[in-house]
Design a protein around this motif. Structure first.
Motif, PDB file in Angstrom:
ATOM      1  N   ASN A   9      -2.776   1.447  -3.264  1.00 12.69           N
ATOM      2  CA  ASN A   9      -3.778   1.796  -2.248  1.00 12.69           C
ATOM      3  C   ASN A   9      -4.252   3.237  -2.383  1.00 12.69           C
ATOM      4  O   ASN A   9      -4.762   3.816  -1.441  1.00 12.69           O
ATOM      5  CB  ASN A   9      -3.212   1.541  -0.844  1.00 12.69           C
ATOM      6  N   GLU A 173       1.918   1.987   8.368  1.00 12.39           N
ATOM      7  CA  GLU A 173       0.712   1.372   7.817  1.00 12.39           C
ATOM      8  C   GLU A 173      -0.121   0.787   8.954  1.00 12.39           C
ATOM      9  O   GLU A 173       0.369  -0.038   9.725  1.00 12.39           O
ATOM     10  CB  GLU A 173       1.110   0.268   6.834  1.00 12.39           C
ATOM     11  N   LYS A 175      -3.395  -1.428  10.015  1.00  7.80           N
ATOM     12  CA  LYS A 175      -4.374  -2.395   9.527  1.00  7.80           C
ATOM     13  C   LYS A 175      -5.326  -2.742  10.659  1.00  7.80           C
ATOM     14  O   LYS A 175      -4.909  -2.911  11.795  1.00  7.80           O
ATOM     15  CB  LYS A 175      -3.680  -3.658   9.028  1.00  7.80           C
ATOM     16  N   GLY A 176      -6.583  -2.852  10.323  1.00  7.16           N
ATOM     17  CA  GLY A 176      -7.582  -3.234  11.314  1.00  7.16           C
ATOM     18  C   GLY A 176      -7.849  -2.160  12.353  1.00  7.16           C
ATOM     19  O   GLY A 176      -8.191  -2.464  13.491  1.00  7.16           O
ATOM     20  N   LYS A 178      -9.860   0.675  11.668  1.00  6.26           N
ATOM     21  CA  LYS A 178     -10.980   1.522  11.267  1.00  6.26           C
ATOM     22  C   LYS A 178     -11.950   1.766  12.428  1.00  6.26           C
ATOM     23  O   LYS A 178     -12.354   2.886  12.687  1.00  6.26           O
ATOM     24  CB  LYS A 178     -11.729   0.892  10.090  1.00  6.26           C
TER      25      LYS A 178
END
Length: 197
Positions: A9, A173, A175-176, A178
């Motif tokens: 990543n 981490e 996720k989702g 943004k």
């Protein structure tokens, strides 16, 4: 089966490489330690928790840089940790540390050993002998800091048997998230860092 962070990543970690015995024993030799950059996805790691709300999910991984190694035949980095190695970590480091650092009122709900955790999880996914999702162990910020200190003490007291777990670090981490951390957010936050906090 794949590790949690299974593809590159473009995030890197600088791992400090200690001096060799020959370097440290030679008079006038180098005294600094070198560092080498590794992609985060190539460091052996395991998921130990999730922080979730209605808006986002954050996965908490624990990474073990002392276990970085390559496959002897194809030369690829091995990221997936063997079950036996993880079992030792859960049984001798993580579960005892959580048990020592949580309130007495939580004791009946916590698993003290890996065997107990496996016994309580049997059949929860509808399959005989299968594993269901683990039960939630809510920890406050202060409790989690204490758990980390206890983990370090357990590893240190392991007299070399647990040295492969030393130098561990955590990866969070998201996720989702943004849209949640997007600049502006109708003026509610001054930037993405504040929105994430």
């Amino acid at each position: 089966m794949k590790p949690g962070i299974f593809k590159h990543n473009h995030a890197y970690i600088d791992i400090t490489i200690p001096q060799s015995e020959a370097d440290s024993s030679m008079p006038g030799s180098r005294t600094e330690w070198l560092s080498k950059q590794f992609p985060m996805s190539t460091i052996p790691h395991a998921c130990i928790g999730r922080i979730s709300s209605a808006l986002l999910t954050l996965n908490l991984y624990i990474a073990f840089p002392r276990m970085i190694h390559q496959h002897p035949v194809n030369g690829w980095r091995i990221m997936l940790m063997p079950k036996e190695v993880l079992d030792i970590f859960w049984d001798r480091v993580l579960l005892p540390s959580i048990g020592d650092c949580t309130d007495v009122s939580c004791a009946p709900y916590l698993k003290q050993t890996l065997e107990e955790a496996q016994y309580k999880a049997r059949g929860r996914d509808g399959c005989k002998g299968g594993w269901g999702p683990p039960k939630t162990v809510p920890l406050s910020d202060d409790d989690f800091m204490e758990v980390q200190k206890c983990m370090q003490a357990c590893i240190r007291d392991g007299e070399g048997e647990l040295s492969m777990y030393e130098s561990l670090f955590f990866i969070l981490e998201g996720k989702g998230i943004k849209l949640l951390t997007k600049d502006g957010q109708r003026g509610r936050f001054s930037g993405p860092e504040e929105a994430l906090c």
